[in-house]
Design an enzyme around this catalytic site. Structure first.
Site, PDB file in Angstrom:
ATOM      1  N   CYS A 152      49.426  33.412  52.736  1.00 27.49           N
ATOM      2  CA  CYS A 152      50.694  33.775  53.371  1.00 27.49           C
ATOM      3  C   CYS A 152      50.524  34.091  54.852  1.00 27.49           C
ATOM      4  O   CYS A 152      51.342  33.685  55.686  1.00 27.49           O
ATOM      5  CB  CYS A 152      51.294  35.003  52.681  1.00 27.49           C
ATOM      6  SG  CYS A 152      51.469  34.879  50.894  1.00 27.49           S
ATOM      7  N   ASP A 153      49.474  34.838  55.181  1.00 25.89           N
ATOM      8  CA  ASP A 153      49.385  35.441  56.511  1.00 25.89           C
ATOM      9  C   ASP A 153      48.184  35.007  57.341  1.00 25.89           C
ATOM     10  O   ASP A 153      48.071  35.401  58.510  1.00 25.89           O
ATOM     11  CB  ASP A 153      49.348  36.969  56.363  1.00 25.89           C
ATOM     12  CG  ASP A 153      50.590  37.509  55.670  1.00 25.89           C
ATOM     13  OD1 ASP A 153      51.678  36.954  55.902  1.00 25.89           O
ATOM     14  OD2 ASP A 153      50.463  38.463  54.884  1.00 25.89           O
ATOM     15  N   CYS A 200      47.484  38.692  51.020  1.00 23.10           N
ATOM     16  CA  CYS A 200      47.619  37.252  50.754  1.00 23.10           C
ATOM     17  C   CYS A 200      47.174  36.443  51.970  1.00 23.10           C
ATOM     18  O   CYS A 200      47.910  36.334  52.967  1.00 23.10           O
ATOM     19  CB  CYS A 200      49.072  36.923  50.405  1.00 23.10           C
ATOM     20  SG  CYS A 200      49.393  35.166  50.206  1.00 23.10           S
TER      21      CYS A 200
END
Length: 309
Positions: free
Chosen positions: A137-138, A134
């Site tokens: 997300c990261d 993701c």
């Protein structure tokens, strides 16, 4: 005591929320069940450009808009992880979760799919320490650092372009000699100076030190050459697998686990429907999930009407 409903929707992604909207708008008592936050994979999507009504919208924002719409006619959002679904002699469906049991004459399955892993050494070891599925997300953890994106479909290219805004360079590694992504996405990616492409190549290992990823080992399928690429992050987009384990005993899936339905979203078990990415289908998009779900929500009403006659 089991909680009784007219319709139980399993999954609260775009398909599940739309099914809940249509069924509850038909004055049915609806439970929309999910083990996590509503929105599904939209919550991991940086930008949605192909959903009608919005030139561009952040995935989490679209999820919030859909949730408010899906619950406006009384659909109840319920937390729980589904462990099993059974059907009794009267056709009532029993949905067993880690939080208790729900029963209804109709179940709509909208559990979607999850990211497929590469299955190479280092993938599990460095998960959360350089390996991610993701970018939204990261991606911020790799600001001004080089990363690799594994895959060649829409998700790989879209997330690669998102990462290009944060990282020093994005190295797209694909096992084929051309991308599978939509042409418009390919054109944008090829025009981005931060994006590099390595063709006909597979990752054989993800390597690192005691704390984090430091690179990937590669094998070129055409030349047979082995090499190592130095990167700090590895983002993997090599397809999805259906989230259908609780439904295997119902006999509604194909050999790969995707749920089979007719054009009415009906499975071979009367009163059990499936929508969205969990179905055996050609195109898995927010729009197709919504289309499936509008049909299933209306079919749920028709099914219950027929039972009452």
């Amino acid at each position: 005591m089991a909680n009784k409903y007219d319709v139980i929707v399993i999954g609260a992604g775009p398909g599940g929320m739309t099914a809940a909207l249509y069924a509850s708008r038909a004055n049915l008592k609806v439970a929309m069940l999910d083990r996590g936050v509503y929105g599904g994979q939209m919550n991991n999507t940086a930008e949605v450009e192909n959903y009608p009504g919005f030139k561009s919208i952040l995935g989490p924002d679209l999820a919030e808009e859909m949730f408010q719409s899906s619950t406006q006619f009384g659909a109840e959002f319920v937390y729980g992880n589904v462990e099993n679904v059974t059907v009794d002699e009267e056709g009532t469906k029993h949905v067993i979760t880690d939080e208790g049991e729900l029963v209804a004459p109709v179940v709509i399955i909208a559990t979607g799919s999850q990211y497929r892993k590469l299955g190479v050494p280092g993938e599990d070891e460095y998960s959360g320490r350089g390996v991610s599925y993701c970018a939204v997300c990261d991606g911020a953890f790799y600001r001004d650092k080089p990363v690799a994106v594994i895959g060649g479909g829409d998700s790989a290219v879209e997330e690669g372009m998102y990462l290009a805004n944060l990282t020093s360079e994005v190295n797209v590694i694909h096992r084929r000699d051309q991308l599978r992504a939509q042409k418009i996405l390919q054109d944008r990616a090829f025009a981005n100076d931060k994006m590099n492409f390595t063709w006909d190549t597979v990752v054989t290992e993800i390597v690192g030190d005691d704390k984090k990823v430091t690179g990937v080992k590669l094998h070129n399928k055409q030349t047979g050459e082995d090499s190592t690429m130095d990167v700090n992050g590895v983002f993997i987009y090599v397809g999805n697998i259906p989230m259908t384990e609780p439904f295997k005993e119902l006999g509604i899936t194909d050999d790969a686990g995707w749920i089979l339905t007719d054009d009415h979203m009906q499975t071979q078990v009367p009163g059990i429907f499936a929508v969205g990415d969990v179905r055996a289908k050609f195109l898995r998009q927010i729009t197709t999930a919504v289309g499936d779900a509008s049909i299933a929500g209306q079919e749920a009403f028709a099914y219950i009407e027929a039972l009452e006659k």
